[in-house]
Design an enzyme around this catalytic site. Structure first.
Site, PDB file in Angstrom:
ATOM      1  N   PHE A  24      50.945  39.495  42.590  1.00 40.28           N
ATOM      2  CA  PHE A  24      49.547  39.080  42.645  1.00 40.28           C
ATOM      3  C   PHE A  24      49.075  39.137  44.090  1.00 40.28           C
ATOM      4  CE2 PHE A  24      47.855  37.485  38.606  1.00 40.28           C
ATOM      5  CZ  PHE A  24      48.931  37.808  37.803  1.00 40.28           C
ATOM      6  N   CYS A  30      34.674  34.530  47.308  1.00 40.31           N
ATOM      7  CA  CYS A  30      34.064  34.836  46.009  1.00 40.31           C
ATOM      8  C   CYS A  30      32.550  34.833  46.167  1.00 40.31           C
ATOM      9  CB  CYS A  30      34.478  33.796  44.970  1.00 40.31           C
ATOM     10  SG  CYS A  30      33.781  34.153  43.331  1.00 40.31           S
ATOM     11  N   CYS A  45      29.637  29.590  39.283  1.00 39.01           N
ATOM     12  CA  CYS A  45      30.916  29.392  38.597  1.00 39.01           C
ATOM     13  C   CYS A  45      31.481  28.056  39.070  1.00 39.01           C
ATOM     14  CB  CYS A  45      31.863  30.548  38.925  1.00 39.01           C
ATOM     15  SG  CYS A  45      33.437  30.433  38.048  1.00 39.01           S
ATOM     16  N   CYS A  48      36.337  26.855  38.533  1.00 39.71           N
ATOM     17  CA  CYS A  48      37.429  27.662  39.079  1.00 39.71           C
ATOM     18  C   CYS A  48      38.679  26.820  39.353  1.00 39.71           C
ATOM     19  CB  CYS A  48      36.973  28.318  40.374  1.00 39.71           C
ATOM     20  SG  CYS A  48      38.182  29.452  41.066  1.00 39.71           S
ATOM     21  N   ASP A  49      39.829  27.346  38.965  1.00 37.18           N
ATOM     22  CA  ASP A  49      41.093  26.613  39.130  1.00 37.18           C
ATOM     23  C   ASP A  49      41.874  27.060  40.374  1.00 37.18           C
ATOM     24  OD1 ASP A  49      41.989  29.129  38.384  1.00 37.18           O
ATOM     25  OD2 ASP A  49      43.051  28.466  36.574  1.00 37.18           O
ATOM     26  N   THR A  50      41.206  27.781  41.300  1.00 34.09           N
ATOM     27  CA  THR A  50      41.940  28.489  42.347  1.00 34.09           C
ATOM     28  C   THR A  50      41.412  28.209  43.743  1.00 34.09           C
ATOM     29  OG1 THR A  50      42.370  30.264  40.787  1.00 34.09           O
ATOM     30  CG2 THR A  50      42.593  30.825  43.096  1.00 34.09           C
ATOM     31  N   GLU A 115      41.473  41.625  38.262  1.00 34.48           N
ATOM     32  CA  GLU A 115      40.819  40.504  37.563  1.00 34.48           C
ATOM     33  C   GLU A 115      39.483  40.285  38.253  1.00 34.48           C
ATOM     34  OE1 GLU A 115      42.467  38.059  35.337  1.00 34.48           O
ATOM     35  OE2 GLU A 115      44.233  39.351  35.176  1.00 34.48           O
ATOM     36  N   HIS A 212      51.535  30.944  32.590  1.00 30.00           N
ATOM     37  CA  HIS A 212      52.177  30.495  33.835  1.00 30.00           C
ATOM     38  C   HIS A 212      52.065  28.989  34.007  1.00 30.00           C
ATOM     39  CE1 HIS A 212      48.047  31.701  34.470  1.00 30.00           C
ATOM     40  NE2 HIS A 212      47.960  30.978  35.567  1.00 30.00           N
TER      41      HIS A 212
HETATM   42  C1  LIG Z   1      40.445  32.705  39.757  1.00 29.58           C
HETATM   43  S1  LIG Z   1      39.792  34.066  38.884  1.00 29.58           S
HETATM   44  C2  LIG Z   1      39.731  35.343  40.147  1.00 29.58           C
HETATM   45  C3  LIG Z   1      39.197  36.661  39.650  1.00 29.58           C
HETATM   46  C4  LIG Z   1      37.696  36.742  39.407  1.00 29.58           C
HETATM   47  N1  LIG Z   1      36.926  36.072  40.402  1.00 29.58           N
HETATM   48  C5  LIG Z   1      37.354  36.213  38.030  1.00 29.58           C
HETATM   49  O1  LIG Z   1      36.721  35.167  37.934  1.00 29.58           O
HETATM   50  O2  LIG Z   1      37.737  36.876  37.053  1.00 29.58           O
HETATM   51  C6  LIG Z   1      41.180  34.631  37.883  1.00 29.58           C
HETATM   52  C7  LIG Z   1      41.127  34.299  36.414  1.00 29.58           C
HETATM   53  O3  LIG Z   1      41.212  32.879  36.256  1.00 29.58           O
HETATM   54  C8  LIG Z   1      40.289  32.491  35.275  1.00 29.58           C
HETATM   55  N2  LIG Z   1      39.969  31.079  35.470  1.00 29.58           N
HETATM   56  C9  LIG Z   1      39.439  30.496  36.567  1.00 29.58           C
HETATM   57  N3  LIG Z   1      39.298  29.177  36.403  1.00 29.58           N
HETATM   58  C10 LIG Z   1      39.746  28.901  35.155  1.00 29.58           C
HETATM   59  C11 LIG Z   1      39.851  27.699  34.384  1.00 29.58           C
HETATM   60  N4  LIG Z   1      39.449  26.513  34.871  1.00 29.58           N
HETATM   61  N5  LIG Z   1      40.373  27.800  33.136  1.00 29.58           N
HETATM   62  C12 LIG Z   1      40.770  28.999  32.633  1.00 29.58           C
HETATM   63  N6  LIG Z   1      40.697  30.163  33.319  1.00 29.58           N
HETATM   64  C13 LIG Z   1      40.179  30.114  34.555  1.00 29.58           C
HETATM   65  C14 LIG Z   1      39.125  33.432  35.520  1.00 29.58           C
HETATM   66  O4  LIG Z   1      38.232  33.485  34.422  1.00 29.58           O
HETATM   67  C15 LIG Z   1      39.834  34.732  35.733  1.00 29.58           C
HETATM   68  O5  LIG Z   1      40.117  35.368  34.506  1.00 29.58           O
HETATM   69  N1  LIG Z   2      50.888  33.990  36.659  1.00 31.20           N
HETATM   70  C1  LIG Z   2      49.566  34.130  36.848  1.00 31.20           C
HETATM   71  N2  LIG Z   2      48.880  34.942  36.042  1.00 31.20           N
HETATM   72  C2  LIG Z   2      47.558  35.099  36.294  1.00 31.20           C
HETATM   73  N3  LIG Z   2      46.699  35.916  35.656  1.00 31.20           N
HETATM   74  C3  LIG Z   2      45.493  35.844  36.269  1.00 31.20           C
HETATM   75  C4  LIG Z   2      45.589  34.949  37.344  1.00 31.20           C
HETATM   76  C5  LIG Z   2      44.548  34.810  38.372  1.00 31.20           C
HETATM   77  O1  LIG Z   2      44.423  33.769  39.010  1.00 31.20           O
HETATM   78  O2  LIG Z   2      43.846  35.808  38.583  1.00 31.20           O
HETATM   79  C6  LIG Z   2      46.893  34.466  37.350  1.00 31.20           C
HETATM   80  C7  LIG Z   2      47.626  33.562  38.171  1.00 31.20           C
HETATM   81  O3  LIG Z   2      47.116  32.892  39.082  1.00 31.20           O
HETATM   82  N4  LIG Z   2      48.969  33.448  37.890  1.00 31.20           N
HETATM   83  S1  SF4 Z   3      36.852  31.890  38.645  1.00 28.90           S
HETATM   84 FE1  SF4 Z   3      36.894  31.369  40.843  1.00 28.90          FE
HETATM   85  S2  SF4 Z   3      37.225  33.279  41.831  1.00 28.90           S
HETATM   86 FE2  SF4 Z   3      36.526  33.808  39.742  1.00 28.90          FE
HETATM   87  S3  SF4 Z   3      34.276  33.933  39.843  1.00 28.90           S
HETATM   88 FE3  SF4 Z   3      34.740  31.828  39.419  1.00 28.90          FE
HETATM   89  S4  SF4 Z   3      34.783  30.852  41.457  1.00 28.90           S
HETATM   90 FE4  SF4 Z   3      34.995  33.021  41.769  1.00 28.90          FE
HETATM   91 MG   LIG Z   4      45.103  31.826  38.323  1.00 29.55          MG
END
Ligand SMILES: C[S@@+](CC[C@H](N)C(=O)[O-])C[C@H]1O[C@@H](n2cnc3c(N)ncnc32)[C@H](O)[C@@H]1O
Ligand SMILES: Nc1nc2[nH]cc(C(=O)O)c2c(=O)[nH]1
Ligand code: SF4
Ligand SMILES: [Mg+2]
Length: 218
Positions: A24, A30, A45, A48-50, A115, A212
């Site tokens: 990854f 973003c 958005c 977001c979990d990231t 992604e 994961h």
């Molecule tokens: C952190 S995002 C980064 C890529 C891109 N910005 C996007 O949103 O697709 C990666 C994946 O995590 C998913 N994701 C983010 N927050 C989430 C949440 N709270 N629960 C489930 N999926 C989540 C997004 O929809 C995406 O498919």
């Molecule tokens: N193992 C793992 N799989 C993923 N697939 C999409 C992810 C992401 O954050 O984009 C993710 C991630 O964060 N970890």
């Molecule tokens: S999930 Fe996180 S990284 Fe993806 S669009 Fe939303 S804020 Fe941006």
């Molecule tokens: Mg993730």
């Protein structure tokens, strides 16, 4: 200059490629959220979990050339049979991923997954494109390999995306961003029950869980 928050070797946890080993490459920044908690409530958005701010994560950094970044990512792939696979994510990877970087990944032997939130055009040459629409943000990508919609989102219900051409249509239950990555249990979330019910009523859509998080890896 490419800015990467972190890079790590793990199993793809989501969608049609779930269970497949991948490096990854998490790009910084973003276009739908600053990444700061104080801005979350007002962001397009907001679930977001990231953490994608900066370049200070594991194997993160700034890379002056596409070749330097591709070589850095290649070092994280094990010396073993199987085609190297990189998943470009973020943050929003399409703010940075361009054709020179795609060419450099291919030269290193990688198959390239992406992604994206679907709001920016995708460069040519991506091998596996996953679009995950967010709220009312306009989706400009009309064709992809998989549409993976986080569910439920009041402004982005599945009916809105049936025109997007995809080989796979997935619902991914919304995880609470407050929940720590480790120990989050999708099975107990109400969003998982709602997504399950939607898939049963609309069999075009399939359920995907964040494997994961269940496994406690990454
Ligand atoms: C952190 S995002 C980064 C890529 C891109 N910005 C996007 O949103 O697709 C990666 C994946 O995590 C998913 N994701 C983010 N927050 C989430 C949440 N709270 N629960 C489930 N999926 C989540 C997004 O929809 C995406 O498919
Ligand atoms: N193992 C793992 N799989 C993923 N697939 C999409 C992810 C992401 O954050 O984009 C993710 C991630 O964060 N970890
Ligand atoms: S999930 Fe996180 S990284 Fe993806 S669009 Fe939303 S804020 Fe941006
Ligand atoms: Mg993730």
């Amino acid at each position: 200059m490419y800015r990467v928050k972190e890079a790590f070797y793990t199993l793809q946890g989501e969608g049609a490629q779930a269970g497949r080993a991948a490096v990854f490459c998490r790009f910084s920044k973003c276009n739908l959220w600053t990444g700061r908690e104080k801005d979350r409530a007002g962001a397009v958005c907001n679930f977001c979990d990231t953490d994608f701010i900066g370049t200070d994560g594991q194997n993160g950094g700034r890379f002056d050339t596409p070749e330097a970044l591709a070589a850095h990512i290649r070092k994280l792939w094990p010396d073993a049979p199987g085609r190297p696979y990189v998943v470009c994510t973020g943050g929003e990877p399409l703010l940075q991923l361009d054709e020179p970087l795609i060419e450099a990944f291919h030269k290193e032997g990688f198959e390239i997954g992406v992604e994206t939130n679907g709001t920016l055009p995708a460069p040519e040459g991506i091998d596996w494109l996953c679009v995950s629409p967010k709220a009312d943000a306009p989706v400009v990508i009309n064709t992809c390999d998989e549409l993976k919609l986080v569910y439920p989102q009041p402004l982005a219900m599945p009916e809105r995306f049936q025109h997007v051409q995809a080989s796979h249509y997935f619902l991914s239950p919304m995880a609470s961003p407050a929940m720590p990555e480790q120990g989050a249990d999708p099975v107990k979330q109400s969003s998982t029950r709602k997504a399950t019910e939607y898939c049963l009523a609309h069999p075009q859509w399939r359920l995907t869980l964040q494997m994961h998080k269940i496994l406690g890896i990454d």
